[in-house]
Design an enzyme around this catalytic site. Sequence first.
Site, PDB file in Angstrom:
ATOM      1  N   GLU A 216       0.748  -1.209   0.007  1.00  0.00           N
ATOM      2  CA  GLU A 216      -0.100  -0.057  -0.066  1.00  0.00           C
ATOM      3  C   GLU A 216       0.888   1.278  -0.259  1.00  0.00           C
ATOM      4  O   GLU A 216       1.859   1.349   0.697  1.00  0.00           O
ATOM      5  CB  GLU A 216      -0.887   0.179   1.230  1.00  0.00           C
ATOM      6  CG  GLU A 216      -1.785  -0.967   1.370  1.00  0.00           C
ATOM      7  CD  GLU A 216      -2.754  -0.629   2.586  1.00  0.00           C
ATOM      8  OE1 GLU A 216      -2.974   0.588   3.249  1.00  0.00           O
ATOM      9  OE2 GLU A 216      -3.475  -1.768   3.019  1.00  0.00           O
TER      10      GLU A 216
ATOM     11  N   ASP B 212      -6.006   8.296  10.073  1.00  0.00           N
ATOM     12  CA  ASP B 212      -4.538   7.849  10.564  1.00  0.00           C
ATOM     13  C   ASP B 212      -4.274   8.575  11.836  1.00  0.00           C
ATOM     14  O   ASP B 212      -4.423   9.746  12.132  1.00  0.00           O
ATOM     15  CB  ASP B 212      -3.703   8.326   9.499  1.00  0.00           C
ATOM     16  CG  ASP B 212      -3.700   7.559   8.164  1.00  0.00           C
ATOM     17  OD1 ASP B 212      -3.779   6.521   8.444  1.00  0.00           O
ATOM     18  OD2 ASP B 212      -3.980   8.201   7.229  1.00  0.00           O
TER      19      ASP B 212
ATOM     20  N   TYR C 184     -10.650  -4.813   3.740  1.00  0.00           N
ATOM     21  CA  TYR C 184      -9.807  -4.173   4.688  1.00  0.00           C
ATOM     22  C   TYR C 184     -10.828  -4.114   6.027  1.00  0.00           C
ATOM     23  O   TYR C 184     -11.638  -3.438   6.116  1.00  0.00           O
ATOM     24  CB  TYR C 184      -9.481  -2.860   4.261  1.00  0.00           C
ATOM     25  CG  TYR C 184      -8.248  -2.223   5.122  1.00  0.00           C
ATOM     26  CD1 TYR C 184      -8.563  -2.086   6.511  1.00  0.00           C
ATOM     27  CD2 TYR C 184      -7.123  -1.594   4.587  1.00  0.00           C
ATOM     28  CE1 TYR C 184      -7.535  -1.596   7.136  1.00  0.00           C
ATOM     29  CE2 TYR C 184      -6.207  -1.153   5.325  1.00  0.00           C
ATOM     30  CZ  TYR C 184      -6.201  -0.905   6.660  1.00  0.00           C
ATOM     31  OH  TYR C 184      -5.169  -0.464   7.537  1.00  0.00           O
TER      32      TYR C 184
END
Length: 257
Positions: free
Chosen positions: A47, A58, A172
């Site tokens: 990725e 994040d 994911y």
Amino acid sequence: MNRIEKKFKELGDKKALITYITAGDPSLDQTEQLIYAMERGGADIVELGIPYSDPIADGPIIQAADQRSLDNGTNLFEIFEVVKNAREKTEIPLVFLIYFNTILSQGIEKFIKKCEETGVDGLIIPDLPLEERGEISEFIKGSGVDLIPLVAPNSKERLGDIINCGGGGFVYCISSFGVTGARNNFDVDLKSYLEEVRTVTDLPLAIGFGISSREHVEEIHRIADGAIVGSAIVKIVHETKGDIKIIEDKVRELKGS
């Protein structure tokens, strides 16, 4: 069959190691070299995080890497050039983790065509709501680029809609509530969580968020098709100024090879 699907078929009963770095940190030249190093270390899919000024999914490690990359002047055109160059030397599946505004700023159709031309295999878009997925799905369909669905432990009622609305490649599965970053343990019963996800899809399931050690990878591989390691690698990239050998060895350690 694109590179992601081919990779999982090649793996068979073996489990995937998916590694993440922020493109342009510490430099774009090193980003390309790190792709090759991680592949040599045993990564099955890489990725590339596209730096963004407000990466809401994040934690502090990747946020800081994004800022360093932006401070370097990294732009999307240059990242596509890295992928194009890498495609001359490797067939490892490459996935962009990218925020939707970055795609919109390029124009969706133009962006997807550029992904096809350069060899980007999949997109993870953490801020793309299900309700707006139609905007990109029409261009993704038939492109060879997978729109990789993101599901969280609290996605239960919408799992089918999230995964089956144009999703492909792999799912994911976010391991914990909150943002990315290394953890000592996970917030939820991962086995039960994955069992729920498996009721609505045949796509491979990969778990990310908080995975930082070989022990974590082994734990994830017992119940999922892949383990995603991000912040732990990004941290070492920063601490070692992108030392190729150290990153290769770290990935080899995570892989257990």
